[in-house]
Motif scaffolding. Structure first.
Motif, PDB file in Angstrom:
ATOM      1  N   GLY A 148      51.640  55.911  -4.274  1.00 59.69           N
ATOM      2  CA  GLY A 148      51.428  56.603  -5.528  1.00 59.69           C
ATOM      3  C   GLY A 148      51.273  58.087  -5.300  1.00 59.69           C
ATOM      4  N   PRO A 149      51.104  58.848  -6.374  1.00 63.01           N
ATOM      5  CA  PRO A 149      51.032  60.295  -6.252  1.00 63.01           C
ATOM      6  C   PRO A 149      49.776  60.785  -5.546  1.00 63.01           C
ATOM      7  CG  PRO A 149      50.600  59.618  -8.509  1.00 63.01           C
ATOM      8  CD  PRO A 149      51.024  58.395  -7.758  1.00 63.01           C
ATOM      9  N   HIS A 150      48.711  59.985  -5.520  1.00 61.33           N
ATOM     10  CA  HIS A 150      47.487  60.465  -4.899  1.00 61.33           C
ATOM     11  C   HIS A 150      47.433  60.200  -3.397  1.00 61.33           C
ATOM     12  CE1 HIS A 150      46.891  56.401  -6.362  1.00 61.33           C
ATOM     13  NE2 HIS A 150      46.032  56.234  -5.381  1.00 61.33           N
ATOM     14  N   THR A 151      48.366  59.425  -2.840  1.00 63.82           N
ATOM     15  CA  THR A 151      48.350  59.198  -1.396  1.00 63.82           C
ATOM     16  C   THR A 151      49.049  60.333  -0.662  1.00 63.82           C
ATOM     17  OG1 THR A 151      50.332  57.838  -1.578  1.00 63.82           O
ATOM     18  CG2 THR A 151      48.204  56.700  -1.578  1.00 63.82           C
ATOM     19  N   GLN A 152      50.155  60.792  -1.140  1.00 64.74           N
ATOM     20  CA  GLN A 152      50.873  61.918  -0.559  1.00 64.74           C
ATOM     21  C   GLN A 152      51.035  62.980  -1.638  1.00 64.74           C
ATOM     22  OE1 GLN A 152      51.858  62.544   2.520  1.00 64.74           O
ATOM     23  NE2 GLN A 152      51.041  60.612   3.263  1.00 64.74           N
ATOM     24  N   PRO A 153      50.092  63.921  -1.738  1.00 72.04           N
ATOM     25  CA  PRO A 153      50.178  64.900  -2.820  1.00 72.04           C
ATOM     26  C   PRO A 153      51.406  65.785  -2.658  1.00 72.04           C
ATOM     27  CG  PRO A 153      48.449  65.483  -1.271  1.00 72.04           C
ATOM     28  CD  PRO A 153      48.963  64.147  -0.869  1.00 72.04           C
ATOM     29  N   ASP A 154      52.014  66.118  -3.789  1.00 69.21           N
ATOM     30  CA  ASP A 154      53.161  66.999  -3.729  1.00 69.21           C
ATOM     31  C   ASP A 154      52.701  68.418  -3.412  1.00 69.21           C
ATOM     32  OD1 ASP A 154      51.951  67.372  -6.167  1.00 69.21           O
ATOM     33  OD2 ASP A 154      53.822  67.755  -7.232  1.00 69.21           O
ATOM     34  N   THR A 155      53.644  69.266  -3.076  1.00 69.29           N
ATOM     35  CA  THR A 155      53.333  70.615  -2.630  1.00 69.29           C
ATOM     36  C   THR A 155      52.588  71.410  -3.688  1.00 69.29           C
ATOM     37  OG1 THR A 155      55.336  70.538  -1.303  1.00 69.29           O
ATOM     38  CG2 THR A 155      54.348  72.673  -1.617  1.00 69.29           C
ATOM     39  N   ALA A 156      52.992  71.298  -4.939  1.00 68.64           N
ATOM     40  CA  ALA A 156      52.328  72.058  -6.005  1.00 68.64           C
ATOM     41  C   ALA A 156      50.868  71.646  -6.144  1.00 68.64           C
ATOM     42  CB  ALA A 156      53.064  71.868  -7.325  1.00 68.64           C
ATOM     43  N   THR A 157      50.562  70.363  -5.976  1.00 66.69           N
ATOM     44  CA  THR A 157      49.189  69.893  -6.075  1.00 66.69           C
ATOM     45  C   THR A 157      48.334  70.455  -4.955  1.00 66.69           C
ATOM     46  OG1 THR A 157      49.976  67.862  -7.093  1.00 66.69           O
ATOM     47  CG2 THR A 157      47.741  67.842  -6.236  1.00 66.69           C
ATOM     48  N   ILE A 158      48.879  70.551  -3.759  1.00 67.09           N
ATOM     49  CA  ILE A 158      48.135  71.106  -2.624  1.00 67.09           C
ATOM     50  C   ILE A 158      47.715  72.534  -2.935  1.00 67.09           C
ATOM     51  CG2 ILE A 158      48.338  71.868  -0.226  1.00 67.09           C
ATOM     52  CD1 ILE A 158      50.251  69.489   0.199  1.00 67.09           C
ATOM     53  N   TRP A 159      48.617  73.344  -3.438  1.00 67.33           N
ATOM     54  CA  TRP A 159      48.305  74.752  -3.698  1.00 67.33           C
ATOM     55  C   TRP A 159      47.455  74.910  -4.954  1.00 67.33           C
ATOM     56  CZ3 TRP A 159      49.049  76.090   0.812  1.00 67.33           C
ATOM     57  CH2 TRP A 159      50.186  75.765   1.537  1.00 67.33           C
ATOM     58  N   ARG A 160      47.619  74.047  -5.935  1.00 71.64           N
ATOM     59  CA  ARG A 160      46.821  74.129  -7.148  1.00 71.64           C
ATOM     60  C   ARG A 160      45.362  73.777  -6.860  1.00 71.64           C
ATOM     61  NH1 ARG A 160      48.846  70.124 -10.109  1.00 71.64           N
ATOM     62  NH2 ARG A 160      50.789  71.162 -10.105  1.00 71.64           N
ATOM     63  N   ASP A 161      45.141  72.827  -5.963  1.00 67.90           N
ATOM     64  CA  ASP A 161      43.780  72.390  -5.637  1.00 67.90           C
ATOM     65  C   ASP A 161      43.093  73.277  -4.611  1.00 67.90           C
ATOM     66  OD1 ASP A 161      44.207  70.347  -7.397  1.00 67.90           O
ATOM     67  OD2 ASP A 161      44.634  68.853  -5.852  1.00 67.90           O
ATOM     68  N   ALA A 162      43.837  74.097  -3.886  1.00 71.27           N
ATOM     69  CA  ALA A 162      43.241  74.956  -2.857  1.00 71.27           C
ATOM     70  C   ALA A 162      42.411  76.057  -3.514  1.00 71.27           C
ATOM     71  CB  ALA A 162      44.333  75.577  -1.998  1.00 71.27           C
ATOM     72  N   THR A 163      41.220  76.293  -2.967  1.00 73.40           N
ATOM     73  CA  THR A 163      40.378  77.367  -3.480  1.00 73.40           C
ATOM     74  C   THR A 163      40.996  78.714  -3.157  1.00 73.40           C
ATOM     75  OG1 THR A 163      38.491  75.943  -3.075  1.00 73.40           O
ATOM     76  CG2 THR A 163      38.023  78.243  -3.527  1.00 73.40           C
ATOM     77  N   THR A 164      41.422  78.897  -1.925  1.00 73.47           N
ATOM     78  CA  THR A 164      42.210  80.056  -1.519  1.00 73.47           C
ATOM     79  C   THR A 164      43.309  79.559  -0.589  1.00 73.47           C
ATOM     80  OG1 THR A 164      40.837  80.534   0.411  1.00 73.47           O
ATOM     81  CG2 THR A 164      40.284  81.703  -1.619  1.00 73.47           C
ATOM     82  N   VAL A 165      44.224  80.436  -0.250  1.00 69.76           N
ATOM     83  CA  VAL A 165      45.272  80.102   0.703  1.00 69.76           C
ATOM     84  C   VAL A 165      45.260  81.165   1.790  1.00 69.76           C
ATOM     85  CG1 VAL A 165      47.765  79.889   1.023  1.00 69.76           C
ATOM     86  CG2 VAL A 165      46.683  78.857  -0.949  1.00 69.76           C
ATOM     87  N   LEU A 166      45.286  80.721   3.031  1.00 76.08           N
ATOM     88  CA  LEU A 166      45.321  81.627   4.164  1.00 76.08           C
ATOM     89  C   LEU A 166      46.778  82.013   4.410  1.00 76.08           C
ATOM     90  CD1 LEU A 166      43.189  82.756   6.083  1.00 76.08           C
ATOM     91  CD2 LEU A 166      43.761  80.939   7.664  1.00 76.08           C
ATOM     92  N   VAL A 167      47.101  83.301   4.231  1.00 73.88           N
ATOM     93  CA  VAL A 167      48.458  83.799   4.403  1.00 73.88           C
ATOM     94  C   VAL A 167      48.514  84.582   5.709  1.00 73.88           C
ATOM     95  CG1 VAL A 167      50.277  85.244   3.428  1.00 73.88           C
ATOM     96  CG2 VAL A 167      48.796  83.950   1.913  1.00 73.88           C
ATOM     97  N   THR A 168      49.351  84.137   6.638  1.00 80.86           N
ATOM     98  CA  THR A 168      49.517  84.793   7.935  1.00 80.86           C
ATOM     99  C   THR A 168      50.852  85.502   7.941  1.00 80.86           C
ATOM    100  OG1 THR A 168      48.248  83.011   8.953  1.00 80.86           O
ATOM    101  CG2 THR A 168      49.489  84.444  10.423  1.00 80.86           C
ATOM    102  N   ARG A 169      50.850  86.795   8.289  1.00 79.80           N
ATOM    103  CA  ARG A 169      52.081  87.594   8.298  1.00 79.80           C
ATOM    104  C   ARG A 169      52.213  88.324   9.626  1.00 79.80           C
ATOM    105  NH1 ARG A 169      48.235  90.601   5.858  1.00 79.80           N
ATOM    106  NH2 ARG A 169      48.159  92.808   6.412  1.00 79.80           N
ATOM    107  N   VAL A 170      53.423  88.785   9.898  1.00 74.33           N
ATOM    108  CA  VAL A 170      53.700  89.547  11.113  1.00 74.33           C
ATOM    109  C   VAL A 170      53.307  90.997  10.858  1.00 74.33           C
ATOM    110  CG1 VAL A 170      55.508  90.310  12.696  1.00 74.33           C
ATOM    111  CG2 VAL A 170      55.610  88.020  11.701  1.00 74.33           C
ATOM    112  N   THR A 171      52.441  91.556  11.725  1.00 75.77           N
ATOM    113  CA  THR A 171      52.003  92.943  11.561  1.00 75.77           C
ATOM    114  C   THR A 171      52.527  93.849  12.664  1.00 75.77           C
ATOM    115  OG1 THR A 171      49.945  92.445  12.705  1.00 75.77           O
ATOM    116  CG2 THR A 171      49.913  92.363  10.303  1.00 75.77           C
ATOM    117  N   GLY A 172      53.099  93.301  13.684  1.00 75.05           N
ATOM    118  CA  GLY A 172      53.625  94.110  14.781  1.00 75.05           C
ATOM    119  C   GLY A 172      54.193  93.196  15.851  1.00 75.05           C
ATOM    120  N   PRO A 173      54.604  93.812  16.971  1.00 72.13           N
ATOM    121  CA  PRO A 173      55.123  92.978  18.052  1.00 72.13           C
ATOM    122  C   PRO A 173      54.028  92.056  18.585  1.00 72.13           C
ATOM    123  CG  PRO A 173      55.364  95.317  18.549  1.00 72.13           C
ATOM    124  CD  PRO A 173      54.633  95.215  17.275  1.00 72.13           C
TER     125      PRO A 173
END
Length: 169
Positions: free
Chosen positions: A24-49
């Motif tokens: 069912g939908p609650h066993t494997q949450p879809d991607t939108a549900t993961i981000w909707r339920d997250a309090t914040t999201v940790l975004v990692t980006r490239v800042t240099g070599p």
């Protein structure tokens, strides 16, 4: 006490009710549900070599495979994302610590400076993070003074997790 002991051979087991994972939908949450339920999201980006920087962000899901968050157009983050749009995103708690059991997903970001996406993202973030917006705006004013707060939207196309690590230039 005599009623609590049962011989297992006397019980008939229906094959339909043997221990199986529930589908069912609650066993494997879809991607939108993961981000909707997250309090914040940790975004990692490239800042240099060979340098990566992780920052917790207030995000909203856009469709099934996209995230959106706001940054200042005068920030170093906006300039770095223009040069190299590769990011890693991971659900996090309110302090920016990754959620237990979550994993990073690769994404490609693009900056949006005009259009109907800007007011939509602003209203959705305001609705999701009501009490946190004034605090974030106050912290931004203390550190950046005259730089505009969240005037650019970063749209991230999230792909499925990959075994290939994010390479730095």
């Amino acid at each position: 006490m005599t009623d609590t002991v049962v011989d297992i051979t006397d019980i008939t087991v229906d094959n339909e009710h043997v221990a199986r994972p529930e589908q069912g939908p609650h066993t494997q949450p879809d991607t939108a549900t993961i981000w909707r339920d997250a309090t914040t999201v940790l975004v990692t980006r490239v800042t240099g070599p060979r340098q990566l920087t992780a920052v917790p962000r207030l995000v909203i899901p856009i469709g099934d495979t996209q995230l959106a968050f706001r940054v200042s157009s005068r920030s170093a983050e906006a300039q770095q994302l223009v040069r190299d749009g590769r990011v890693l995103v991971q659900p996090a708690d309110w302090r920016g610590t990754p959620v237990l059991g979550s994993h990073q997903r690769q994404g490609q970001s693009q900056l949006v400076t005009a259009g109907t996406l800007l007011p939509y993202v602003q209203s959705e973030i305001s609705a999701k993070y009501r009490w946190r917006i004034p605090m974030a705006r106050f912290a931004h004013r203390l550190t950046r003074r005259t730089a505009p707060y969240g005037d650019v939207v970063v749209l991230v196309n999230v792909s499925e997790p990959s075994r290939i690590p994010m390479l730095t230039r």
